[in-house]
Enzyme design. Structure first.
Site, PDB file in Angstrom:
ATOM      1  N   SER A 276      26.436  50.102  55.743  1.00  0.00           N
ATOM      2  CA  SER A 276      26.091  51.485  55.448  1.00  0.00           C
ATOM      3  C   SER A 276      24.580  51.695  55.568  1.00  0.00           C
ATOM      4  CB  SER A 276      26.636  51.867  54.060  1.00  0.00           C
ATOM      5  OG  SER A 276      26.636  53.259  53.872  1.00  0.00           O
TER       6      SER A 276
ATOM      7  N   HIS B  99      30.998  54.490  58.252  1.00  0.00           N
ATOM      8  CA  HIS B  99      32.156  55.059  57.540  1.00  0.00           C
ATOM      9  C   HIS B  99      32.808  56.164  58.368  1.00  0.00           C
ATOM     10  CE1 HIS B  99      30.598  52.692  54.322  1.00  0.00           C
ATOM     11  NE2 HIS B  99      29.547  53.469  54.124  1.00  0.00           N
TER      12      HIS B  99
END
Length: 244
Positions: free
Chosen positions: A135, A171
């Site tokens: 991330s 994501h």
């Protein structure tokens, strides 16, 4: 054991929850495989940076425990309230894998720059230390990406480290707003050609070349989004190799 070439593993995965708590997933273990096996006289060395999550002590304790279960020597490099090691550059250079946790990529970049981390990380990368993360810990290696660092609404960050000359979308399958924003930002040339990962997928770079997409989640995908001659963003799905 340095990697054969400067190597980055940029992911939407890494650690995962198991019966005994946090554990290394096959994706994170792949980062160690990319670094090569150390000699018989020592264990693999991972340096963990939790800057994006505010250097939480509970997270550091879990990472240490996960490393012990995996037979890996873990150093947690905190920057709050001060660097937790005497020689940051030497700690990074002595690692096989530097792994960066998720959280706020905007805050991560600001704090790293105060402590001269970008230069130390580049030196480690060029010396063959594998850089990786999830991330925020993925976006940081690119020119930028999409982030919720500034609030609930996703916004672009465009001043990341740029070791890799692309944008990064994380994501991609689990947060529905990510894909359309990436497409818009690429079309508007806010982001360059952008490499994106579903949860559980990692992108392997040798130097600045994307050489492989890997995953520890069945069916998860990786994508390249680029601007076409018509000014629109076009998405291309990549082949993904499933890890054991």
């Amino acid at each position: 054991m340095p990697a054969e070439a400067p190597t980055i593993l940029a992911t939407s995965g890494g650690f995962r929850r198991g019966p005994r708590g946090l554990e290394f997933s096959p994706l994170l273990r792949h980062g160690l495989d990319l670094a090569g096996r150390p000699g018989a006289d020592r264990r693999s060395r991972v340096t963990y940076l939790g800057t994006a999550g505010g250097d939480q002590r509970s997270a550091a304790a879990e990472v240490h425990a996960a490393g012990a279960r995996a037979g890996v020597e873990v150093t947690v490099l905190d920057l709050f309230p001060m660097p937790s090691v005497d020689d940051v550059a030497a700690t990074l250079l002595g690692s096989d894998l530097v792994w960066v946790g998720g959280g706020s990529v905007a805050n991560l970049l600001a704090v790293w720059r105060v402590h001269d981390l970008p230069g130390h990380l580049r030196a480690a990368w060029e010396a063959g230390v594998v850089l990786g993360g999830v991330s925020a810990g993925s976006i940081c290696w690119f020119r930028g990406g999409t982030t919720d660092s500034y609030g609930p609404e996703l916004r672009p960050v465009t001043d990341a480290l740029a070791f890799l000359p692309y944008g990064n979308g994380v994501h991609y399958d689990s947060e529905s707003r990510r894909r359309p924003l990436v497409h818009r930002l690429v079309a508007e040339q806010v982001l360059p050609t952008t490499h994106c990962t579903d949860d559980g997928v990692g992108l392997v770079y040798r130097g600045t070349e994307l050489v492989e997409a890997v995953s520890d989640v069945a069916g998860a995908g990786a994508y390249v989004v680029e601007r076409g001659a018509d000014g629109r963003a076009a998405e291309r799905r990549l082949a993904v190799r499933r890890l054991g």
